[in-house]
Design an enzyme around this catalytic site. Structure first.
Site, PDB file in Angstrom:
ATOM      1  CB  CYS A  29      -1.349  31.159  -1.383  1.00  0.00           C
ATOM      2  SG  CYS A  29      -1.863  32.526  -0.343  1.00  0.00           S
TER       3      CYS A  29
ATOM      4  NE  ARG B 217      -6.987  29.913  -4.528  1.00  0.00           N
ATOM      5  CZ  ARG B 217      -7.808  30.715  -3.861  1.00  0.00           C
ATOM      6  NH1 ARG B 217      -9.109  30.522  -3.920  1.00  0.00           N
ATOM      7  NH2 ARG B 217      -7.321  31.715  -3.159  1.00  0.00           N
TER       8      ARG B 217
ATOM      9  CD  GLU C 101      -3.280  28.603  -4.864  1.00  0.00           C
ATOM     10  OE1 GLU C 101      -4.300  29.036  -5.388  1.00  0.00           O
ATOM     11  OE2 GLU C 101      -2.197  29.183  -4.958  1.00  0.00           O
TER      12      GLU C 101
HETATM   13  N1  EPU Z   1      -2.079  35.038   8.802  1.00  0.00           N
HETATM   14  C1  EPU Z   1      -1.072  35.095   9.708  1.00  0.00           C
HETATM   15  N2  EPU Z   1       0.210  35.207   9.251  1.00  0.00           N
HETATM   16  C2  EPU Z   1       0.506  35.254   7.928  1.00  0.00           C
HETATM   17  C3  EPU Z   1      -0.556  35.183   7.001  1.00  0.00           C
HETATM   18  C4  EPU Z   1      -1.849  35.074   7.463  1.00  0.00           C
HETATM   19  O1  EPU Z   1      -1.286  35.042  10.905  1.00  0.00           O
HETATM   20  O2  EPU Z   1       1.686  35.349   7.584  1.00  0.00           O
HETATM   21  C5  EPU Z   1      -3.469  34.967   9.309  1.00  0.00           C
HETATM   22  C6  EPU Z   1      -4.223  36.258   8.997  1.00  0.00           C
HETATM   23  O3  EPU Z   1      -4.015  37.216   9.985  1.00  0.00           O
HETATM   24  C7  EPU Z   1      -5.645  35.772   8.920  1.00  0.00           C
HETATM   25  C8  EPU Z   1      -5.511  34.350   8.401  1.00  0.00           C
HETATM   26  O4  EPU Z   1      -4.167  33.953   8.637  1.00  0.00           O
HETATM   27  O5  EPU Z   1      -6.215  35.732  10.190  1.00  0.00           O
HETATM   28  C9  EPU Z   1      -5.861  34.240   6.927  1.00  0.00           C
HETATM   29  O6  EPU Z   1      -4.986  35.088   6.182  1.00  0.00           O
HETATM   30  P1  EPU Z   1      -5.441  35.852   4.861  1.00  0.00           P
HETATM   31  O7  EPU Z   1      -6.676  36.657   5.102  1.00  0.00           O
HETATM   32  O8  EPU Z   1      -4.254  36.532   4.282  1.00  0.00           O
HETATM   33  O9  EPU Z   1      -5.926  34.718   3.919  1.00  0.00           O
HETATM   34  P2  EPU Z   1      -5.231  33.399   3.474  1.00  0.00           P
HETATM   35  O10 EPU Z   1      -6.143  32.293   3.885  1.00  0.00           O
HETATM   36  O11 EPU Z   1      -3.827  33.313   3.884  1.00  0.00           O
HETATM   37  C10 EPU Z   1      -6.508  33.331   1.196  1.00  0.00           C
HETATM   38  C11 EPU Z   1      -6.109  32.895  -0.176  1.00  0.00           C
HETATM   39  C12 EPU Z   1      -5.482  34.048  -0.933  1.00  0.00           C
HETATM   40  C13 EPU Z   1      -6.452  35.216  -0.997  1.00  0.00           C
HETATM   41  C14 EPU Z   1      -6.813  35.625   0.448  1.00  0.00           C
HETATM   42  C15 EPU Z   1      -7.857  36.699   0.485  1.00  0.00           C
HETATM   43  C16 EPU Z   1      -5.492  30.551  -0.190  1.00  0.00           C
HETATM   44  C17 EPU Z   1      -4.392  29.556  -0.094  1.00  0.00           C
HETATM   45  N3  EPU Z   1      -5.145  31.826  -0.084  1.00  0.00           N
HETATM   46  O12 EPU Z   1      -5.296  33.599   1.882  1.00  0.00           O
HETATM   47  O13 EPU Z   1      -5.248  33.597  -2.267  1.00  0.00           O
HETATM   48  O14 EPU Z   1      -5.893  36.300  -1.690  1.00  0.00           O
HETATM   49  O15 EPU Z   1      -7.349  34.472   1.147  1.00  0.00           O
HETATM   50  O16 EPU Z   1      -9.100  36.175   0.154  1.00  0.00           O
HETATM   51  O17 EPU Z   1      -6.640  30.174  -0.387  1.00  0.00           O
HETATM   52  C18 EPU Z   1      -3.735  32.616  -3.818  1.00  0.00           C
HETATM   53  O18 EPU Z   1      -4.667  31.901  -4.172  1.00  0.00           O
HETATM   54  O19 EPU Z   1      -2.607  32.523  -4.348  1.00  0.00           O
HETATM   55  C19 EPU Z   1      -3.948  33.582  -2.765  1.00  0.00           C
HETATM   56  C20 EPU Z   1      -3.001  34.392  -2.353  1.00  0.00           C
END
Ligand code: EPU
Length: 302
Positions: A226, A177, A296
């Protein structure tokens, strides 16, 4: 910021730049938050150096807007004019495995167009709203891929040199990012080099990513994706969720029930509400986990 001077207005018209007075940023951003200011819509990339020099000479501060999907803009009358590229037609031209894409092209439509022509690689980014220029600037990524991996060269207006320049991929660093572009560089177009894949295979990848996204993110609501970056080795969403903060709100700014790193505008949230919610959550995460979360979302606040 209001541009009243008839001389400046005349020059803008000569440059083929459309001036819209008092544009509402709330209507130009996916969060639906933001005050008003003059909007300059640029029809020709070549007019940028003259336009920027006109703005500098007349001390008109300005900012570049892409698709507005990763942006939190302040309330009220804004102190900068907003510059935005007008999307040309066509906005994607294919040449073998190379896609020549305008910065104002819609990211999702570009991915679909390439897929129909058997060019893949970016399936993970389907469902990420915004323009290709915005995705480039942030090095948008999801599901293990990032747009920077496919960049061959970028044409941009460089604020430092005040010129339109072309950078090859080895001259740009694409990180999580984050890119080496300056905040006031403007992405004009990009050449992507995409792997050949059959439409059927790409479509299956897109279907899987869409399903994952639909099941974990609040897609129908006004958000900027995010809010915080994930700190190394951890998930901001999981930490906020573990603190039981889903549903927490300040005015109409609210932490999504579906994904705790998505803060949604549940009605008529102001920037002030959203910023207060962000500050509150950052403080709670710092206190409980000793982690300082970095935004972000890009914040434009006077
Ligand atoms: N989780 C929770 N509770 C929540 C959200 C997430 O427990 O409310 C847990 C999930 O169960 C999982 C872990 O946290 O075990 C990671 O969650 P997720 O797979 O949704 O990925 P993330 O790290 O929260 C990132 C990117 C997203 C992207 C997704 C999918 C960042 C900040 N976010 O989210 O990107 O869509 O992976 O690859 O890097 C964005 O850039 O705006 C964005 C949404």
């Amino acid at each position: 910021m209001r541009i009243h001077d008839p001389k400046i207005i005349g020059k803008l018209a000569e440059m083929n730049v459309a001036l819209q007075h008092a544009a509402a940023l709330a209507e130009l951003t996916s969060l639906g938050i933001g005050g008003t200011t003059d909007l300059l819509r640029i029809k020709k990339h070549e007019s940028l150096p003259d336009l920027l020099s006109l703005l500098d000479t007349n001390q008109i501060p300005h900012k570049f807007l892409g698709g507005g999907s990763n942006l939190l803009v302040g309330d009220g009358e804004l102190p900068w004019a907003i510059l935005q590229l007008v999307r040309p037609e066509p906005d994607v031209i294919l040449d073998g495995n190379l896609a020549h894409v305008d910065g104002a092209a819609d990211l999702g439509r570009m991915i679909t167009f390439c897929a129909k022509n058997d060019l893949g690689g970016m399936e993970g980014l389907i469902g990420v709203p915004g323009t290709v220029g915005g995705a480039l600037r942030m090095n948008a990524g999801a599901y293990g891929m990032q747009i920077g991996s496919y960049v061959r060269e970028v044409k941009l207006y460089r604020a430092a040199s005040r010129k339109v320049e072309v950078l090859r991929s080895h001259q740009i660093s694409f990180e999580y990012r984050h890119t080496s572009f300056a905040p006031d560089d403007m992405m004009l177009s990009v050449i992507l080099e995409l792997p050949s894949k059959s439409f059927r295979v790409i479509l299956e990848g897109i279907r899987i990513c869409n399903e994952k996204r639909r099941s974990s993110q609040p897609l129908g609501q006004k958000s900027a994706g995010c809010i915080f970056k994930n700190p190394p080795g951890a998930s901001a969403g999981r930490m906020i969720d573990e603190l039981g903060l889903k549903g927490l709100s300040v005015g109409d700014a609210r932490i999504s029930d579906r994904h705790a790193n998505f803060f949604v505008n549940a009605g008529h949230a102001s920037a002030k509400d959203m910023l207060a919610l962000i500050a509150d959550v950052r403080e709670r995460v710092q206190k409980s986990f000793g982690v300082s979360l970095e935004n972000e979302v890009v914040v434009w606040n006077a």
